[in-house]
Scaffold this motif. Structure first.
Motif, PDB file in Angstrom:
ATOM      1  N   LYS A 252       6.521  -3.987  -2.070  1.00 19.68           N
ATOM      2  CA  LYS A 252       6.835  -4.534  -0.755  1.00 19.68           C
ATOM      3  C   LYS A 252       5.601  -4.974   0.026  1.00 19.68           C
ATOM      4  N   TYR A 253       4.427  -4.444  -0.364  1.00 19.20           N
ATOM      5  CA  TYR A 253       3.236  -4.684   0.448  1.00 19.20           C
ATOM      6  C   TYR A 253       2.131  -5.281  -0.417  1.00 19.20           C
ATOM      7  N   LEU A 254       1.324  -6.097   0.213  1.00 20.92           N
ATOM      8  CA  LEU A 254       0.112  -6.632  -0.405  1.00 20.92           C
ATOM      9  C   LEU A 254      -1.031  -5.677  -0.066  1.00 20.92           C
ATOM     10  N   VAL A 255      -1.646  -5.095  -1.102  1.00 23.64           N
ATOM     11  CA  VAL A 255      -2.617  -4.018  -0.921  1.00 23.64           C
ATOM     12  C   VAL A 255      -4.015  -4.573  -1.165  1.00 23.64           C
ATOM     13  N   THR A 256      -4.934  -4.250  -0.257  1.00 17.24           N
ATOM     14  CA  THR A 256      -6.331  -4.657  -0.449  1.00 17.24           C
ATOM     15  C   THR A 256      -7.072  -3.592  -1.229  1.00 17.24           C
ATOM     16  N   GLN A 257      -8.393  -3.699  -1.197  1.00 11.54           N
ATOM     17  CA  GLN A 257      -9.254  -2.766  -1.935  1.00 11.54           C
ATOM     18  C   GLN A 257      -9.004  -1.340  -1.482  1.00 11.54           C
ATOM     19  N   LYS A 258      -9.104  -0.466  -2.415  1.00 18.36           N
ATOM     20  CA  LYS A 258      -8.964   0.973  -2.144  1.00 18.36           C
ATOM     21  C   LYS A 258     -10.352   1.573  -2.340  1.00 18.36           C
ATOM     22  N   SER A 259     -11.046   1.867  -1.239  1.00 17.21           N
ATOM     23  CA  SER A 259     -12.449   2.284  -1.331  1.00 17.21           C
ATOM     24  C   SER A 259     -12.639   3.662  -0.734  1.00 17.21           C
ATOM     25  N   PHE A 260     -13.478   4.469  -1.402  1.00 11.61           N
ATOM     26  CA  PHE A 260     -13.912   5.738  -0.827  1.00 11.61           C
ATOM     27  C   PHE A 260     -14.921   5.454   0.269  1.00 11.61           C
ATOM     28  N   PHE A 261     -14.934   6.303   1.276  1.00 11.53           N
ATOM     29  CA  PHE A 261     -16.009   6.195   2.259  1.00 11.53           C
ATOM     30  C   PHE A 261     -16.651   7.558   2.406  1.00 11.53           C
ATOM     31  N   ASP A 262     -17.961   7.516   2.665  1.00  7.18           N
ATOM     32  CA  ASP A 262     -18.752   8.745   2.752  1.00  7.18           C
ATOM     33  C   ASP A 262     -19.070   9.009   4.210  1.00  7.18           C
ATOM     34  N   TYR A 263     -18.793  10.247   4.665  1.00  4.45           N
ATOM     35  CA  TYR A 263     -19.084  10.589   6.055  1.00  4.45           C
ATOM     36  C   TYR A 263     -19.718  11.957   6.083  1.00  4.45           C
ATOM     37  N   GLY A 264     -21.042  11.979   6.268  1.00 10.70           N
ATOM     38  CA  GLY A 264     -21.741  13.261   6.467  1.00 10.70           C
ATOM     39  C   GLY A 264     -21.509  14.227   5.329  1.00 10.70           C
ATOM     40  N   GLU A 265     -21.251  15.490   5.700  1.00 10.71           N
ATOM     41  CA  GLU A 265     -21.040  16.544   4.709  1.00 10.71           C
ATOM     42  C   GLU A 265     -19.548  16.709   4.434  1.00 10.71           C
ATOM     43  N   SER A 266     -18.865  15.633   4.087  1.00  8.39           N
ATOM     44  CA  SER A 266     -17.418  15.701   3.877  1.00  8.39           C
ATOM     45  C   SER A 266     -17.087  16.600   2.701  1.00  8.39           C
ATOM     46  N   GLU A 267     -16.029  17.371   2.888  1.00  3.20           N
ATOM     47  CA  GLU A 267     -15.575  18.270   1.821  1.00  3.20           C
ATOM     48  C   GLU A 267     -14.375  17.699   1.079  1.00  3.20           C
ATOM     49  N   ILE A 268     -13.862  16.589   1.502  1.00  2.00           N
ATOM     50  CA  ILE A 268     -12.703  15.988   0.850  1.00  2.00           C
ATOM     51  C   ILE A 268     -13.020  14.530   0.559  1.00  2.00           C
ATOM     52  N   ASP A 269     -12.365  13.978  -0.467  1.00  2.00           N
ATOM     53  CA  ASP A 269     -12.497  12.561  -0.815  1.00  2.00           C
ATOM     54  C   ASP A 269     -11.298  11.807  -0.269  1.00  2.00           C
ATOM     55  N   ILE A 270     -11.539  10.805   0.544  1.00  2.00           N
ATOM     56  CA  ILE A 270     -10.470  10.034   1.177  1.00  2.00           C
ATOM     57  C   ILE A 270     -10.676   8.565   0.843  1.00  2.00           C
ATOM     58  N   LYS A 271      -9.589   7.935   0.432  1.00  2.00           N
ATOM     59  CA  LYS A 271      -9.612   6.493   0.227  1.00  2.00           C
ATOM     60  C   LYS A 271      -9.016   5.805   1.455  1.00  2.00           C
ATOM     61  N   PHE A 272      -9.604   4.671   1.781  1.00  2.00           N
ATOM     62  CA  PHE A 272      -9.159   3.886   2.932  1.00  2.00           C
ATOM     63  C   PHE A 272      -8.574   2.582   2.398  1.00  2.00           C
ATOM     64  N   THR A 273      -7.347   2.251   2.813  1.00  2.00           N
ATOM     65  CA  THR A 273      -6.718   1.026   2.308  1.00  2.00           C
ATOM     66  C   THR A 273      -5.969   0.331   3.426  1.00  2.00           C
ATOM     67  N   SER A 274      -5.767  -1.007   3.255  1.00  2.00           N
ATOM     68  CA  SER A 274      -5.012  -1.817   4.216  1.00  2.00           C
ATOM     69  C   SER A 274      -3.869  -2.503   3.487  1.00  2.00           C
ATOM     70  N   LEU A 275      -2.712  -2.640   4.183  1.00  2.00           N
ATOM     71  CA  LEU A 275      -1.528  -3.241   3.586  1.00  2.00           C
ATOM     72  C   LEU A 275      -0.946  -4.254   4.566  1.00  2.00           C
ATOM     73  N   VAL A 276      -0.240  -5.257   4.013  1.00  2.00           N
ATOM     74  CA  VAL A 276       0.498  -6.215   4.837  1.00  2.00           C
ATOM     75  C   VAL A 276       1.827  -6.491   4.117  1.00  2.00           C
ATOM     76  N   PRO A 277       2.944  -6.578   4.832  1.00  2.00           N
ATOM     77  CA  PRO A 277       4.248  -6.790   4.175  1.00  2.00           C
ATOM     78  C   PRO A 277       4.295  -8.147   3.472  1.00  2.00           C
ATOM     79  N   LYS A 278       4.806  -8.120   2.235  1.00  2.00           N
ATOM     80  CA  LYS A 278       4.956  -9.375   1.500  1.00  2.00           C
ATOM     81  C   LYS A 278       6.030 -10.267   2.113  1.00  2.00           C
ATOM     82  N   SER A 279       6.971  -9.663   2.838  1.00  2.07           N
ATOM     83  CA  SER A 279       8.042 -10.461   3.440  1.00  2.07           C
ATOM     84  C   SER A 279       7.481 -11.458   4.444  1.00  2.07           C
ATOM     85  N   ASP A 280       6.415 -11.088   5.149  1.00  2.00           N
ATOM     86  CA  ASP A 280       5.806 -12.025   6.099  1.00  2.00           C
ATOM     87  C   ASP A 280       5.243 -13.243   5.376  1.00  2.00           C
TER      88      ASP A 280
END
Length: 730
Positions: free
Chosen positions: A243-271
């Motif tokens: 249903k969605y158009l997905v962009t890059q899925k990238s890790f970001f580093d913030y200080g002494e982070s103890e968890i790995d988080i991916k940041f992603t953006s989506l837009v509906p394909k219906s639009d």
């Protein structure tokens, strides 16, 4: 002959129907494939645009995280906060935890924090690690890990901000250690911000539009999104890609982070599909308009062309009627093309007939033409050969590692190949109108001017002229220059043409090798000096020991051993005193050796004479040492036994080079005396004399020579040997 049915209709009607059929067919084919291609194009184009927006959204998210940390820093600098912390009583009087539903008294007004976001949780911890004050700004129960931060505090000891999991949810923790008036660490202020949909929306502000921003864990499952109603926590990213158009899925580093988080953006394909459909509908309307316009335009063009064809046909008919013996009439039936074709075929037949007649008269012209063609071909070949030669020369000049140049009679550059840029750092244009001396220091220019001035006057070629130039960046470049004089067609001298080769690396390598050889030479001199000193020590020890032993026989043995060592020490002494560390002046060595023996045995002057007939030769150490030992033994033996009772006599030493049939030098060493001679039992394999045995072993085994002994008038030892060949040591 009547025309076929296809030729019976007017040309304009047939062309109009054909154009209409082509337009309809083309529109149907294009419409069939265009919808999918346009949709794919929109997806690809929008994906690139979305990737750019996603980068900006990621930067805004990270800046939002940093803004929280800046909020804490600005908070603790406020006087209100400072005064409150200095007057806290429960540091000495433990009590219950204070809970605030509104802003705590130590928090500054909103006009100070401005857009630094609303607080979620603010926690004040005493030095013992116990929570004293809690502010809950979101109305949800405080996680137990924050109410009892025993496990969190050690992990926050060396940082101000981390991302971590608290009760299964991602949080940003920001802490600050607050010092008391004495400067010692006291309270700990800790802020906790859940990374939820509100946090994401706040980080993006009004710039998000119809995009959806989400945080993923390492399993690509949704942790939080800007639209929690559409993108539910726990959904996998794979389930959303339909249903969605997905962009890059990238890790970001913030200080002494103890968890790995991916940041992603989506837009509906219906639009995107809706946008493509609207464009296709609009394009359909324009296609109909374009098609009608094309058919009408084509019909008008065909009408115009058919009129021109009729005019051409009339001209052909008139031409045939006026140039033939009989009248020609165009066919009355058929369209314009049929009439034109029939008339053209008739004209073609007439032209062929005339052409046949012209061939009979063209032989001479053809021969002339062939001769001209041959001459043109020869000139073209000569021109091509010249161009190829020039191209080869240019390629050779421009690709060689050497710099090719030309100077006029005043030594001013008139040409420089592109290689000058690599060698001196100047482009060819910068070199022109200058002389070689302009790129040298004053001293070097003066030296080269003197050398080249003589060459230029004689107008002779020169080669391998070393000169030091100054690179554009200032370092020195050593060049090896060769050139030949250039003369014009009249034989007038016009300058020089030549090339420069960069030998800077070679000169540096030569200098390094010379320095290395100098170091080795000093080292070898030191080795020979130490070897000579060590042998002198051994000689002195033997001399001292000879004075302690009892019995003349044993003392003599020590003296003989001392003399042998002295002969070897003398070789090392001559070597370290010599400029050549591998060879010694053998004649000088023999004189020193014999003088030492005469002094040791205390020979009275005028009693025993020494005759030295030695050629000027330098012998390597491997040959000089065994020769020295042999001379030492035989001269010592003559001094001890050949002249008893102060008998007068002469000892002769001869060393000559003999004719050789091989590539090795051959020598003849003769030591003789006119004394009483040797006893019969002193010669042969049964001899008990250690000295004579040593002579025989050295001559035959080590020097691979031959020993001849004569006793006709005294004693004469003749040793013939070849120079020993050993691998060079330097």
């Amino acid at each position: 002959m009547k025309p076929s049915i296809a030729y019976r209709f007017p040309l304009a009607v047939k062309m109009a129907l054909t154009m209409l059929l082509v337009v309809c067919s083309s529109w149907f084919i294009v419409q069939k494939f265009e919808a999918g291609a346009l949709r794919d194009f929109f997806f690809e184009y929008h994906l690139k645009d979305l990737q750019h927006d996603a980068q900006e959204e990621l930067l805004r998210f990270i800046q939002h995280l940093r803004a929280r940390k800046n909020t804490v820093r600005s908070l603790i600098t406020q006087k209100k906060f400072h005064d409150y912390m200095q007057n806290i009583k429960y540091l000495r009087n433990p009590g219950d935890v204070l809970h605030y539903e509104s802003l705590p008294p130590w928090f500054p007004p909103r006009n100070i924090t401005r857009a630094h976001l609303s607080l979620s949780y603010a926690i004040l911890v005493d030095p013992a690690g116990k929570v004293r004050e809690v502010y809950n700004g979101i109305g949800q129960p405080l996680p137990q890990s924050l109410l009892y931060p025993d496990e969190l505090l050690p992990r926050l000891r060396n940082t101000e901000s981390i991302l971590t999991n608290i009760d299964g949810n991602p949080y940003q923790l920001v802490i600050k250690h607050i010092s008391n008036s004495s400067g010692r660490s006291g309270l700990i202020l800790m802020f906790a911000f859940p990374l939820d949909s509100k946090f994401i929306k706040t980080s993006q502000g009004a710039l998000l539009g119809n995009h959806i921003v989400a945080l993923l864990d390492t399993n690509n499952e949704i942790m939080a999104s800007s639209k929690p109603d559409d993108i539910i926590r726990g959904q996998t990213l794979a389930s959303l890609e339909e249903k969605y158009l997905v962009t890059q899925k990238s890790f970001f580093d913030y200080g002494e982070s103890e968890i790995d988080i991916k940041f992603t953006s989506l837009v509906p394909k219906s639009d995107i599909n809706a946008l493509a459909a609207s464009i296709l509908g609009l394009e359909f309307k324009y296609a109909i308009i374009y098609g009608i316009t094309f058919v009408l335009s084509s019909t008008l063009i065909v009408l115009y062309l058919s009129g021109k064809l009729r005019n051409v046909t009339v001209d052909i008919v008139n031409f045939l009627s006026n140039n033939l013996d009989k009248k020609y009439y165009a066919p009355s039936e058929g369209d314009e093309l049929y009439t034109l074709q029939t008339s053209f075929n008739h004209m073609k037949k007439e032209i062929l007939d005339h052409q046949e007649n012209m061939k009979k008269h063209s032989t001479e012209l053809q021969n002339i033409n062939e001769e001209l063609q041959r001459e043109i071909a020869e000139r073209i070949l000569a021109k091509n050969a010249l161009e190829q030669s020039e191209l080869k020369f240019r390629n050779l000049v421009e690709t060689t590692n050497d710099w090719v140049w030309e100077v006029d009679e005043n030594a001013v550059y008139t040409y420089a190949s592109p290689k000058v840029l690599d060698i001196l750092g100047y482009s060819p244009d910068e070199i022109l109108e200058k002389t070689p001396l302009d790129f040298m220091s004053d001293e070097e220019a003066e030296r080269v001017k003197k050398i080249f001035g003589v060459i230029a006057i004689s107008q002779q070629p020169f080669e391998l002229l070393e000169n030091t130039n100054i690179h554009k960046d200032g370092h020195h470049v050593v060049l090896e220059t060769s050139g030949v004089p250039v003369f014009d067609a009249a034989g007038v001298f016009r300058g020089y043409r030549g090339m420069d080769r960069n030998i800077t690396g070679r000169k540096l390598a030569e200098n390094k090798i010379k320095a290395s050889l100098k170091e080795k030479e000093v080292l070898l001199k030191e080795i020979h000096h130490r070897a000579k000193n060590n042998m002198q020590v051994i000689s002195s020890l033997l001399n001292m020991q000879s004075e302690k032993v009892k019995g003349h026989e044993y003392a003599t043995m020590f003296h003989e051993s001392r003399n042998r060592i002295q002969s070897m020490a003398l070789v090392h002494e001559k070597l370290y005193q010599s400029k050549d560390l591998t060879n010694i002046d053998f004649k000088d060595y023999i004189r020193s050796l014999v003088n030492g023996l005469f002094m040791f045995y205390g020979v009275n002057p005028g009693t025993i004479n020494i005759g030295i007939d030695v050629m000027e030769v330098n012998l390597p150490i491997d040959t000089a040492i065994p020769c020295g030992l042999i001379i030492n033994e035989l001269v010592s033996n003559s001094l001890k036994y050949a002249f008893p009772n102060n008998r007068k006599g002469k000892i002769t030493i001869s060393f000559k080079e003999t004719d050789s049939q091989s590539n090795r030098n051959e020598y003849n060493l003769i030591i003789s005396d006119n004394g009483i001679g040797l006893p019969d039992n002193a010669i042969g394999n049964q001899s008990k004399s250690l000295g004579l045995q040593l002579v025989k072993n050295l001559a035959e085994h080590q020097m691979q020579g031959e020993v001849e002994i004569e006793k006709s008038a005294g004693t004469s030892f003749s040793i013939h040997f070849k120079e020993l060949k050993y691998k060079k040591r330097i």
